[in-house]
Each structure stands twice: as structure tokens, then as C-alpha cells.
Design a protein around this motif. Structure first.
Motif, PDB file in Angstrom:
ATOM      1  N   ILE A 117     -13.958  21.539 -21.515  1.00 45.46           N
ATOM      2  CA  ILE A 117     -12.643  21.996 -21.070  1.00 45.46           C
ATOM      3  C   ILE A 117     -11.946  20.810 -20.409  1.00 45.46           C
ATOM      4  CG2 ILE A 117     -11.410  23.608 -19.577  1.00 45.46           C
ATOM      5  CD1 ILE A 117     -13.895  25.438 -19.782  1.00 45.46           C
ATOM      6  N   THR A 118     -10.706  20.578 -20.740  1.00 44.38           N
ATOM      7  CA  THR A 118     -10.000  19.411 -20.212  1.00 44.38           C
ATOM      8  C   THR A 118      -8.521  19.716 -20.079  1.00 44.38           C
ATOM      9  OG1 THR A 118      -9.505  17.061 -20.601  1.00 44.38           O
ATOM     10  CG2 THR A 118      -9.647  18.485 -22.541  1.00 44.38           C
ATOM     11  N   ARG A 119      -7.850  18.938 -19.261  1.00 45.82           N
ATOM     12  CA  ARG A 119      -6.390  18.970 -19.180  1.00 45.82           C
ATOM     13  C   ARG A 119      -5.789  17.685 -19.745  1.00 45.82           C
ATOM     14  NH1 ARG A 119      -4.907  23.196 -15.617  1.00 45.82           N
ATOM     15  NH2 ARG A 119      -6.629  23.951 -14.355  1.00 45.82           N
ATOM     16  N   ASP A 120      -6.658  16.737 -20.117  1.00 51.80           N
ATOM     17  CA  ASP A 120      -6.206  15.450 -20.633  1.00 51.80           C
ATOM     18  C   ASP A 120      -7.048  15.103 -21.859  1.00 51.80           C
ATOM     19  OD1 ASP A 120      -4.971  13.004 -20.886  1.00 51.80           O
ATOM     20  OD2 ASP A 120      -6.234  12.010 -19.398  1.00 51.80           O
ATOM     21  N   PRO A 121      -6.751  15.685 -23.021  1.00 57.14           N
ATOM     22  CA  PRO A 121      -7.622  15.529 -24.188  1.00 57.14           C
ATOM     23  C   PRO A 121      -7.596  14.109 -24.756  1.00 57.14           C
ATOM     24  CG  PRO A 121      -5.610  16.693 -24.789  1.00 57.14           C
ATOM     25  CD  PRO A 121      -5.589  16.550 -23.286  1.00 57.14           C
ATOM     26  N   ASP A 122      -8.683  13.735 -25.421  1.00 55.30           N
ATOM     27  CA  ASP A 122      -8.747  12.452 -26.117  1.00 55.30           C
ATOM     28  C   ASP A 122      -7.828  12.491 -27.326  1.00 55.30           C
ATOM     29  OD1 ASP A 122     -10.700  11.850 -24.288  1.00 55.30           O
ATOM     30  OD2 ASP A 122     -12.359  12.324 -25.654  1.00 55.30           O
ATOM     31  N   ASP A 123      -7.312  11.319 -27.701  1.00 58.83           N
ATOM     32  CA  ASP A 123      -6.372  11.247 -28.825  1.00 58.83           C
ATOM     33  C   ASP A 123      -7.006  11.703 -30.136  1.00 58.83           C
ATOM     34  OD1 ASP A 123      -4.400  10.306 -27.162  1.00 58.83           O
ATOM     35  OD2 ASP A 123      -4.783   8.189 -27.595  1.00 58.83           O
ATOM     36  N   SER A 399     -14.130   5.897  -3.679  1.00 63.11           N
ATOM     37  CA  SER A 399     -13.414   6.728  -4.656  1.00 63.11           C
ATOM     38  C   SER A 399     -12.023   7.052  -4.147  1.00 63.11           C
ATOM     39  CB  SER A 399     -14.182   8.028  -4.917  1.00 63.11           C
ATOM     40  OG  SER A 399     -14.199   8.848  -3.749  1.00 63.11           O
ATOM     41  N   ASP A 400     -11.101   7.208  -5.090  1.00 62.72           N
ATOM     42  CA  ASP A 400      -9.720   7.603  -4.802  1.00 62.72           C
ATOM     43  C   ASP A 400      -9.339   8.630  -5.858  1.00 62.72           C
ATOM     44  OD1 ASP A 400      -6.991   7.884  -4.521  1.00 62.72           O
ATOM     45  OD2 ASP A 400      -6.491   5.800  -4.974  1.00 62.72           O
ATOM     46  N   VAL A 401      -9.427   9.927  -5.500  1.00 62.38           N
ATOM     47  CA  VAL A 401      -9.100  10.998  -6.447  1.00 62.38           C
ATOM     48  C   VAL A 401      -7.703  11.533  -6.155  1.00 62.38           C
ATOM     49  CG1 VAL A 401     -11.529  11.601  -6.671  1.00 62.38           C
ATOM     50  CG2 VAL A 401     -10.087  12.875  -5.074  1.00 62.38           C
ATOM     51  N   CYS A 402      -7.132  12.202  -7.131  1.00 59.00           N
ATOM     52  CA  CYS A 402      -5.749  12.666  -6.994  1.00 59.00           C
ATOM     53  C   CYS A 402      -5.640  14.131  -7.427  1.00 59.00           C
ATOM     54  CB  CYS A 402      -4.824  11.800  -7.848  1.00 59.00           C
ATOM     55  SG  CYS A 402      -3.087  12.281  -7.763  1.00 59.00           S
ATOM     56  N   PHE A 403      -4.942  14.918  -6.607  1.00 54.81           N
ATOM     57  CA  PHE A 403      -4.619  16.303  -6.947  1.00 54.81           C
ATOM     58  C   PHE A 403      -3.100  16.448  -6.947  1.00 54.81           C
ATOM     59  CE2 PHE A 403      -8.958  16.963  -6.482  1.00 54.81           C
ATOM     60  CZ  PHE A 403      -9.320  18.287  -6.653  1.00 54.81           C
ATOM     61  N   VAL A 404      -2.569  17.097  -7.977  1.00 49.12           N
ATOM     62  CA  VAL A 404      -1.139  17.363  -8.073  1.00 49.12           C
ATOM     63  C   VAL A 404      -0.948  18.871  -8.196  1.00 49.12           C
ATOM     64  CG1 VAL A 404       0.982  17.019  -9.386  1.00 49.12           C
ATOM     65  CG2 VAL A 404      -0.647  15.138  -9.139  1.00 49.12           C
ATOM     66  N   ALA A 405      -0.136  19.429  -7.304  1.00 47.23           N
ATOM     67  CA  ALA A 405       0.120  20.872  -7.293  1.00 47.23           C
ATOM     68  C   ALA A 405      -1.175  21.667  -7.176  1.00 47.23           C
ATOM     69  CB  ALA A 405       0.905  21.302  -8.529  1.00 47.23           C
ATOM     70  N   ALA A 408      -6.722  18.963 -10.001  1.00 48.85           N
ATOM     71  CA  ALA A 408      -7.178  17.586 -10.167  1.00 48.85           C
ATOM     72  C   ALA A 408      -6.393  16.877 -11.266  1.00 48.85           C
ATOM     73  CB  ALA A 408      -8.666  17.568 -10.494  1.00 48.85           C
ATOM     74  N   GLU A 409      -5.895  15.689 -10.959  1.00 49.58           N
ATOM     75  CA  GLU A 409      -5.184  14.839 -11.920  1.00 49.58           C
ATOM     76  C   GLU A 409      -6.120  13.683 -12.263  1.00 49.58           C
ATOM     77  OE1 GLU A 409      -1.550  13.767 -14.057  1.00 49.58           O
ATOM     78  OE2 GLU A 409      -2.044  15.566 -12.937  1.00 49.58           O
ATOM     79  N   LYS A 410      -7.084  13.917 -13.164  1.00 58.51           N
ATOM     80  CA  LYS A 410      -8.170  12.972 -13.364  1.00 58.51           C
ATOM     81  C   LYS A 410      -7.704  11.654 -13.959  1.00 58.51           C
ATOM     82  CE  LYS A 410     -12.027  16.160 -13.349  1.00 58.51           C
ATOM     83  NZ  LYS A 410     -13.343  16.516 -13.921  1.00 58.51           N
ATOM     84  N   SER A 411      -6.588  11.657 -14.668  1.00 61.48           N
ATOM     85  CA  SER A 411      -6.083  10.392 -15.205  1.00 61.48           C
ATOM     86  C   SER A 411      -5.641   9.451 -14.092  1.00 61.48           C
ATOM     87  CB  SER A 411      -4.911  10.654 -16.156  1.00 61.48           C
ATOM     88  OG  SER A 411      -3.841  11.284 -15.469  1.00 61.48           O
TER      89      SER A 411
END
Length: 582
Positions: A117-123, A399-405, A408-411
Motif C-alpha cells: 500500500i502506498t501513496r507515492d507509487p513507483d513509475d 532522521s527528518d520525517v515529514c507529515f502533511v495534513a 506521512a509525506e514519505k517523499s
């Protein structure tokens, strides 16, 4: 600048279409306060000598300079304005803050594809979705893995195994990593999974139903209940798309947009239909400056910024007509059918979009807004979490992780190797200083966060604040201590209710930063073990001594042969081999 100065500066500007920017001069760089577009730049900027609102009056007073860019057409100016707003995030513009998309399922492009399961799929991946309920997607993916044994591990773990992992023992992986299944049979299982996601529900539902019935006959009621729950999720999976959109005439893709403003928060809900079927739903936050609360203006801003980087649909249904005629002219010239339906099927879809928009503004389901209120800061839509991991001062990483709204914004995750030392405060200071310096000098391609969250207590927060002060990066910063879940701020220590959604948000960010740091630390240690395994004369015990002594490949490489000789079991020949190998 005052009104007379604004009028004077406008006199030197071109009388052509284009974009103008009000700037606040700084020692190192300029801050973009406001971006606007105009058919006649000079006339539009001159109007700022008599501001139309308190918000604009404050902006003009702060501005020190005006910059312009001339374009050939009004449409070019419209799109350039949208791109500049997204790039600079000016304080006095309505700004789109992208919400996370819904989850997708991908099968990667490998000889033995991985399902995840992903929110940022591979091309190159085969992708299905998006889906609106992640819990049901997780249940279905687990059922598929139990039925067909598709792997879910990372490439690193897949390549370096010499025996099956626990997933194989649990019956959810056929262990292609150790050739327990051949490529042809595995491909057949992948094909079965694809058939399910393409709509053939029975390929998974029928075996689950047989499993449930067999378990019930054997009086294995717990197993039967588990199979029943999975069966219900599988059978409902392809029915969750919601009401279809009727597409009269030549309409193929339709977007339905509705905006809502409540208590200073603005949200645009978007429904997307393709070939008559509703296939995507998303919500988007708008950072609206004080005084800008008209839905028509918000929709104008959203349309240009959102579609500047995306394909336009064939039709757009809106809850209200945008107030910018240039936006409507641009959409019309692009062949987009824009309408504000008042009744019928399309009117009901707009009502549905409005319902989606209202559910995303304020209230108990808005932990991001609640966190901002609890900390007395602007809405922290974008949160970055920091943690440090090491083994007694060796293989130190951050580590520096990011969450938006709230997601997790893994990119936008980042990680960094740090100097080896057993000093958590110094390590945190260096990690945050690295992030701050990259933000200030413009080498970090990510937007500035609205909040920094440090994994730790008062000491770690103090170290982070020292780094921010040294660099001069002005971003709110707090810490979350693990032991008692206390929120540490520069003004003191607070205890949020255990069931507060905004505390849970902070915990997710903190725990993800910790997980990402530990994962990186382990990979750094694994690099050492993997590389040393290939050196003749280095056995398990010598490898452990080297690992304890140096901690990382870089440290061993920099140490040189003479330092290696200090390690028990390493003679001149072995030291030379290690140095040559690394």
C-alpha cells in the motif's frame, strides 16, 4: 512603503500583461509577500496606493520593493502567478496546501513483484486505486498475501536472505527470496491478484467463503469469524466507489469542486469521475490570509494553483462561480466545460462535495487545527519530526520525517549520518542545524515546515532551539518526551489529554521519526557487516570487534591500516585487505 511611494513606483512599471510581486528586502534574500497578475501591470499596481482591505494595506506597508515579469498573454500570466504562489508561499496570498491523496495498491516491476500500500507509487509499478478506506485496503492486501503468498519485503531484505523470514512462517509469503517457488508459479499468483483488483472479486472471495464454511464445520469458530471478516471486506472492496457521475455528451473526466470557510479555516473538496464512475475523492487545505473569506476568491485561487501542474478534466462542476474572469476565460480556452449546477444529478454531486469539504474543517476530526490551537500557533499543516539513533556513540544517524495534513509525506523524508559521539544533545543540535542551514541557504527543495517536533525532552529541545538561533531560522519547535508523553515547549511543559487527537498526531510523527532513525542506524551497521564478510581473514568475532570499535564503514575507511591493527585479531595482512576492500 506608503501609498504615495506605491503610486510612484507603479509609474515606472510596464503597461502589459504579466505578474507582479511585492517584496520585503532582507540581508541575505528577499521575502515574497504577495503575487498578483494583471492585464496592465502599471494600472493594477497603482491601485495598491488605495488598498481595498486591511490585509492588503498591511502587505503594502511591509513591502520594500516591487518586481514584475511581463508575459505575452493573460493566460501565461495566470499560470505564472499560480506557479510563483506555489513556489514562494506568500503570506498574503490564498495558498493551496496539498492534502495527502488516498492510498493506492502497487505491484512493483520486479521478477518477483512486491505488493504494498502506498501513496507515492513507483513509475513502472502496476497500480490500483485510489481507495477511500485504508483499513479495508490493508485487510484485502493481507488476504491476498495469505491466499497467493506475494512478498511484501523491501528489496534490501529480499536480496540478502539465506532462509525464509517470519512472513513465510506465518503463511503470507511463498519465499521467492530463497527459491521456495519458481518464477512461473509466482507470476501466476501475481496474475490472480491483478485479476482481483481489476474487478474479479470471486477469485479471492470464493476461497475465503470455502475457508469460512470449512472452519465452521470443524467448530473452529475464531478462524471462521476471521475468514468472515476478511470476506466481508473483500466483497465490499469494489463497491466503495460511491455514486457514479452521469456524463452527458462528450464528457469523459469530470471534477466536482466545493469550497467551505469556517472559523478561519478553508477547505476545497474535490470529487473526480472518469468515464461516468467516481474514482477519487480528496480534500485540500487553503491557507487563506486574514480577511479573505469569500468562496468565489478561494475557488479562483484553487483552480489556477491546482491545475497548473495537472491535466485539466473535460468538465468542472463548482459550488460557486469563481470571481476571476481570467480564470474562467482560461478554462474556456482550454476546452473545459465549467458550470454551477443548481439541481438534478450534478447538483447532488456538488452537495456531496460540500459535505466532504465541511467534514474537513475544524471539529474533533481535525487534529491539525486542534494542535495549532493548543500550541497557540498558526495551523501546523506541515510538521517535520527529528530523532537521533546510535549504538553507544557509534554509527550515529539522524532522521527528518515529514507529515502533511496529518499524514506521512514519505517523499519528503530525509536522513543524515552524523559524527560518532555519545552525546544526544550535540547530535540533535547538529541534525537540526543541518536542516536549518539548508532551509536558509535554499538548498533544501522542500517547503519550510509549520512546526518542528523533537523526539526527547527539555535537553533535546534546548539543543534544537540553540541550532535554530545560531542559523536564524524562525520555525516553531517543540519536543515530545516518551516516558510521560509530555509536550515540551519553549514556554514550559504541557500535558495533553491521553485521548486528544492532536496528541496522537504528535505521537505518530515522533514514533515515525524514531522508526526511520533506527532503521537507518541498523542499515549503517549492516553496511559494515556486509562489506567485512567479503574480506578474507575476517571472521564473525573479528567483525564484531571492528563493529564495536568503529561503528561504520566510513569510520573504518578513514581510520586506515594503522588504526585497524589496534583491533584484536587484525594483523598486517588482514588490515591491508580491509583497507583495500573499502
Amino acid at each position: 512603503m506608503d501609498a504615495s511611494e506605491a503610486r510612484e513606483r507603479a509609474g515606472d512599471l510596464p503597461r502589459e500583461p504579466g505578474v507582479y510581486q511585492f517584496l520585503e528586502r532582507g540581508d541575505d534574500n528577499d521575502t515574497v509577500l504577495y503575487v498578483g497578475k494583471a492585464v496592465d501591470i502599471r494600472d493594477r499596481v497603482r491601485s495598491y496606493a488605495d488598498p481595498r482591505s486591511d490585509r492588503i494595506r498591511k502587505m503594502v506597508q511591509r513591502a520594500d520593493a516591487i518586481d514584475t515579469a511581463v508575459t505575452d498573454t493573460e493566460t501565461q500570466a495566470l499560470l505564472l502567478e499560480a506557479n510563483l504562489i506555489k513556489r514562494h508561499q506568500p503570506r498574503y496570498n490564498v495558498r493551496l496546501k496539498d492534502d495527502k491523496s488516498y492510498p493506492l495498491v502497487q505491484l512493483t516491476d520486479h521478477e518477483y513483484p512486491r505488493i504494498e500500500i502506498t501513496r507515492d507509487p513507483d513509475d513502472a509499478a502496476t497500480v490500483f486505486g485510489p481507495y477511500t478506506r485504508k483499513g479495508e485496503v490493508e485487510t484485502v492486501v493481507k488476504a491476498i498475501r495469505e491466499m497467493y503468498g506475494l512478498r511484501g519485503c523491501s528489496d534490501h531484505k529480499f536480496r540478502n536472505r539465506d532462509r525464509p523470514c517470519i512472513d513465510h512462517e506465518m503463511g503470507i509469503c511463498s519465499a521467492p527470496c530463497v527459491d521456495a517457488i519458481d518464477a512461473e508459479r509466482y507470476a501466476e499468483d501475481v496474475s490472480s491478484a491483478i485479476r482481483f483488483f481489476e474487478g474479479e472479486t470471486g477469485i479471492l472471495a470464493d476461497p475465503l467463503r470455502r475457508e469460512m464454511e470449512q472452519a465452521a464445520q470443524n467448530e473452529a469458530f475464531e478462524r471462521a469469524a476471521n475468514a468472515r471478516d476478511r470476506l466481508e471486506a473483500v466483497e465490499a472492496f469494489h463497491g466503495e466507489g460511491g455514486e457514479a457521475v452521469s456524463s452527458p455528451g462528450s464528457r469523459r473526466e469530470v471534477d466536482v469542486l466545493a469550497a467551505v470557510v469556517e472559523g478561519g479555516d478553508a477547505t476545497v473538496a474535490r470529487l473526480h469521475a472518469d468515464s461516468g464512475q467516481l474514482v477519487d475523492r480528496s480534500r485540500h487545505r487553503l491557507d487563506a490570509p486574514d480577511g479573505e473569506d469569500r468562496v468565489a476568491s478561494l475557488l479562483s485561487a484553487f483552480l489556477t494553483q491546482y491545475y497548473a501542474e495537472r491535466e485539466l478534466p473535460d468538465a468542472i462542476l463548482l459550488s460557486e462561480r469563481p470571481d476571476d474572469e481570467d480564470v474562467l476565460d482560461w478554462l474556456e480556452s482550454a476546452g473545459v466545460d465549467v458550470s454551477v449546477p443548481g439541481a438534478g444529478r450534478e447538483g447532488k454531486l456538488v452537495e456531496l462535495a460540500l459535505k466532504n469539504a465541511r467534514s474537513g474543517v475544524g471539529g474533533a476530526d481535525d487534529p491539525v487545527g486542534a494542535l495549532g490551537q493548543a500550541l497557540d500557533i498558526p495551523r501546523p499543516e506541515r510538521i517535520e519530526g527529528f530523532d537521533v539513533s546510535h549504538a553507544q556513540g557509534k554509527a550515529v544517524v539522524g532522521s527528518d520525517v515529514c507529515f502533511v495534513a496529518g499524514s506521512a509525506e514519505k517523499s519528503d523524508y530525509r536522513r543524515k549520518k552524523l559524527p560518532d559521539r555519545n552525546d544526544d544533545y550535540a547530535n540533535m543540535r547538529e541534525l537540526v542545524r543541518w536542516r536549518a542551514e539548508r532551509a536558509v541557504d535554499g538548498t533544501d527543495d522542500r517547503p519550510d515546515p509549520d512546526l518542528l517536533l523533537i523526539d526527547g525532552g527539555e535537553g533535546q529541545l534546548g539543543a534544537a532551539m540553540d541550532a535554530l538561533d545560531e542559523v536564524g531560522w524562525d520555525v516553531p519547535c517543540i519536543a515530545l518526551a516518551k516516558s510521560e508523553e509530555l509536550v515540551v515547549t519553549p514556554d514550559g511543559v504541557e500535558r495533553f489529554d491521553d485521548d486528544a487527537p492532536h496528541l496522537h498526531l504528535l505521537q505518530r510523527v515522533r514514533d515515525e521519526a524514531h522508526r526511520f532513525a533506527v532503521q537507518y542506524h541498523q542499515s549503517v551497521r549492516d553496511e559494515v557487516a556486509t562489506a567485512l564478510d567479503e574480506v578474507e581473514g575476517v571472521g564473525p568475532e573479528t567483525r564484531k570487534r571492528l563493529l564495536r570499535r568503529f561503528g561504520s564503514i566510513d569510520a573504518i575507511r578513514e581510520a586506515g591500516e594503522s588504526a585497524l591493527l589496534d583491533v584484536e585479531g587484525v594483523g598486517p595482512t588482514t588490515a591491508e585487505r580491509i583497507d583495500r576492500r573499502l
